[in-house]
Design a protein around this motif. Structure first.
Motif, mmCIF file in Angstrom:
data_model
loop_
_atom_site.group_PDB
_atom_site.id
_atom_site.type_symbol
_atom_site.label_atom_id
_atom_site.label_comp_id
_atom_site.label_asym_id
_atom_site.label_seq_id
_atom_site.Cartn_x
_atom_site.Cartn_y
_atom_site.Cartn_z
ATOM 1 N N MET A 99 -1.448 -23.836 5.199
ATOM 2 C CA MET A 99 0.011 -23.715 5.067
ATOM 3 C C MET A 99 0.369 -23.302 3.644
ATOM 4 O O MET A 99 -0.216 -23.766 2.685
ATOM 5 N N LYS A 100 1.340 -22.430 3.544
ATOM 6 C CA LYS A 100 1.788 -21.982 2.233
ATOM 7 C C LYS A 100 2.910 -22.901 1.770
ATOM 8 O O LYS A 100 3.974 -22.945 2.356
ATOM 9 N N MET A 101 2.618 -23.620 0.678
ATOM 10 C CA MET A 101 3.596 -24.549 0.127
ATOM 11 C C MET A 101 3.909 -24.148 -1.304
ATOM 12 O O MET A 101 3.023 -23.723 -2.035
ATOM 13 N N LYS A 102 5.167 -24.332 -1.702
ATOM 14 C CA LYS A 102 5.618 -23.809 -2.988
ATOM 15 C C LYS A 102 5.447 -24.755 -4.163
ATOM 16 O O LYS A 102 5.593 -24.354 -5.288
ATOM 17 N N GLY A 103 5.175 -25.998 -3.931
ATOM 18 C CA GLY A 103 5.048 -26.900 -5.069
ATOM 19 C C GLY A 103 4.283 -28.152 -4.705
ATOM 20 O O GLY A 103 3.959 -28.402 -3.545
ATOM 21 N N SER B 230 -8.759 -36.451 10.648
ATOM 22 C CA SER B 230 -8.412 -35.971 9.308
ATOM 23 C C SER B 230 -9.195 -34.704 8.960
ATOM 24 O O SER B 230 -8.712 -33.868 8.209
ATOM 25 N N LEU B 231 -10.405 -34.569 9.512
ATOM 26 C CA LEU B 231 -11.162 -33.330 9.315
ATOM 27 C C LEU B 231 -10.471 -32.144 9.984
ATOM 28 O O LEU B 231 -10.641 -31.002 9.577
ATOM 29 N N PHE B 232 -9.699 -32.422 11.018
ATOM 30 C CA PHE B 232 -8.929 -31.376 11.691
ATOM 31 C C PHE B 232 -7.633 -31.069 10.926
ATOM 32 O O PHE B 232 -7.226 -29.914 10.830
ATOM 33 N N ILE B 233 -7.002 -32.084 10.368
ATOM 34 C CA ILE B 233 -5.703 -31.915 9.715
ATOM 35 C C ILE B 233 -5.818 -31.209 8.362
ATOM 36 O O ILE B 233 -4.973 -30.394 8.015
ATOM 37 N N ASP B 234 -6.863 -31.499 7.600
ATOM 38 C CA ASP B 234 -6.975 -30.929 6.256
ATOM 39 C C ASP B 234 -7.030 -29.400 6.234
ATOM 40 O O ASP B 234 -6.366 -28.781 5.401
ATOM 41 N N PRO B 235 -7.791 -28.737 7.108
ATOM 42 C CA PRO B 235 -7.739 -27.258 7.107
ATOM 43 C C PRO B 235 -6.360 -26.717 7.515
ATOM 44 O O PRO B 235 -5.935 -25.684 7.013
ATOM 45 N N VAL B 236 -5.682 -27.434 8.399
ATOM 46 C CA VAL B 236 -4.332 -27.002 8.780
ATOM 47 C C VAL B 236 -3.398 -27.089 7.578
ATOM 48 O O VAL B 236 -2.610 -26.179 7.312
ATOM 49 N N GLY C 231 5.385 -31.221 -4.912
ATOM 50 C CA GLY C 231 6.241 -32.135 -4.154
ATOM 51 C C GLY C 231 6.274 -31.785 -2.677
ATOM 52 O O GLY C 231 6.209 -32.666 -1.815
ATOM 53 N N THR C 232 6.380 -30.494 -2.393
ATOM 54 C CA THR C 232 6.383 -30.047 -0.997
ATOM 55 C C THR C 232 5.048 -30.358 -0.339
ATOM 56 O O THR C 232 5.006 -30.828 0.792
ATOM 57 N N ARG C 233 3.976 -30.116 -1.056
ATOM 58 C CA ARG C 233 2.638 -30.417 -0.524
ATOM 59 C C ARG C 233 2.489 -31.906 -0.242
ATOM 60 O O ARG C 233 1.961 -32.293 0.785
ATOM 61 N N LEU C 234 2.972 -32.749 -1.148
ATOM 62 C CA LEU C 234 2.895 -34.187 -0.964
ATOM 63 C C LEU C 234 3.666 -34.632 0.272
ATOM 64 O O LEU C 234 3.186 -35.460 1.049
ATOM 65 N N ILE C 235 4.842 -34.073 0.478
ATOM 66 C CA ILE C 235 5.636 -34.421 1.662
ATOM 67 C C ILE C 235 4.914 -34.004 2.933
ATOM 68 O O ILE C 235 4.843 -34.770 3.901
ATOM 69 N N TYR C 236 4.347 -32.806 2.947
ATOM 70 C CA TYR C 236 3.606 -32.340 4.120
ATOM 71 C C TYR C 236 2.386 -33.235 4.400
ATOM 72 O O TYR C 236 2.089 -33.545 5.551
ATOM 73 N N VAL C 237 1.682 -33.610 3.349
ATOM 74 C CA VAL C 237 0.499 -34.471 3.524
ATOM 75 C C VAL C 237 0.906 -35.837 4.061
ATOM 76 O O VAL C 237 0.276 -36.366 4.976
ATOM 77 N N ILE C 238 1.964 -36.414 3.521
ATOM 78 C CA ILE C 238 2.418 -37.730 3.983
ATOM 79 C C ILE C 238 2.866 -37.662 5.439
ATOM 80 O O ILE C 238 2.515 -38.536 6.242
ATOM 81 N N VAL C 239 3.617 -36.634 5.798
ATOM 82 C CA VAL C 239 4.063 -36.490 7.194
ATOM 83 C C VAL C 239 2.864 -36.276 8.114
ATOM 84 O O VAL C 239 2.778 -36.877 9.198
ATOM 85 N N ALA C 240 1.917 -35.443 7.698
ATOM 86 C CA ALA C 240 0.734 -35.180 8.521
ATOM 87 C C ALA C 240 -0.090 -36.452 8.725
ATOM 88 O O ALA C 240 -0.526 -36.751 9.845
ATOM 89 N N TYR C 241 -0.295 -37.223 7.668
ATOM 90 C CA TYR C 241 -1.069 -38.451 7.809
ATOM 91 C C TYR C 241 -0.284 -39.544 8.531
ATOM 92 O O TYR C 241 -0.874 -40.394 9.185
ATOM 93 N N PHE C 242 1.034 -39.515 8.459
ATOM 94 C CA PHE C 242 1.841 -40.435 9.261
ATOM 95 C C PHE C 242 1.654 -40.123 10.746
ATOM 96 O O PHE C 242 1.457 -41.033 11.557
#
Length: 145
Positions: free
Chosen positions: A74-78, A64-70, A80-91
């Motif tokens: 990333m440039k996210m517009k909102g 997770s220390l590696f994933i958070d800087p990645v 909701g988009t950030r939440l989806i990216y975080v959920i997919v990354a942690y999945f």
């Protein structure tokens, strides 16, 4: 997210998952068979605590220390988009850590059993939940100050 929040979230995750495992594995006096030994709650909780701490400290927390800087780069517009990216990354993080856990624990039977994958995936999402709860509490404290 600051490392102190991540570490405290990892500690809370280990404690809550271990409590759940301990409570779910305890057999009540009414359900016990005569002449059979059952482990007490404290023993189940301590063993679960050790296994969860090792999984959290050696698999989930470092990745997770590696994933958070990645995610931060990333440039996210909102939100909701950030939440989806975080959920997919942690999945993906949970699935990968579950695979590593299964390979080290089950060795040649790593692909026959789905239990470790689901368990580590659940632990990963509980960890993500605690991170956001602690971040939210920190924001509330800053607003009050």
């Amino acid at each position: 997210m600051p490392f102190s929040i991540k570490l405290f979230a990892a500690l809370l995750t280990v404690i809550t998952i271990s409590l759940y495992v301990g409570i779910s594995r305890v057999v009540t006096l009414a359900e016990r068979a005569e002449g059979t030994y059952y482990y007490p709650f404290w023993y189940i909780w301590i063993i679960s605590l050790l296994i969860n701490a090792a999984t959290m400290l050696f698999l989930i927390l470092p990745f997770s220390l590696f994933i958070d800087p990645v995610l931060a780069s990333m440039k996210m517009k909102g939100a909701g988009t950030r939440l989806i990216y975080v959920i997919v990354a942690y999945f993906l993080l949970g699935t990968g850590c579950g695979l590593l856990f299964a390979i080290f624990v089950l060795r040649m039977d790593a692909f026959r059993h789905t239990g470790p994958y689901l368990y580590v995936l659940i632990v990963t999402f509980v960890y993500l939940f605690w991170q956001y709860i602690l971040k939210w509490i920190g924001k509330l404290r800053k607003r009050r100050a």
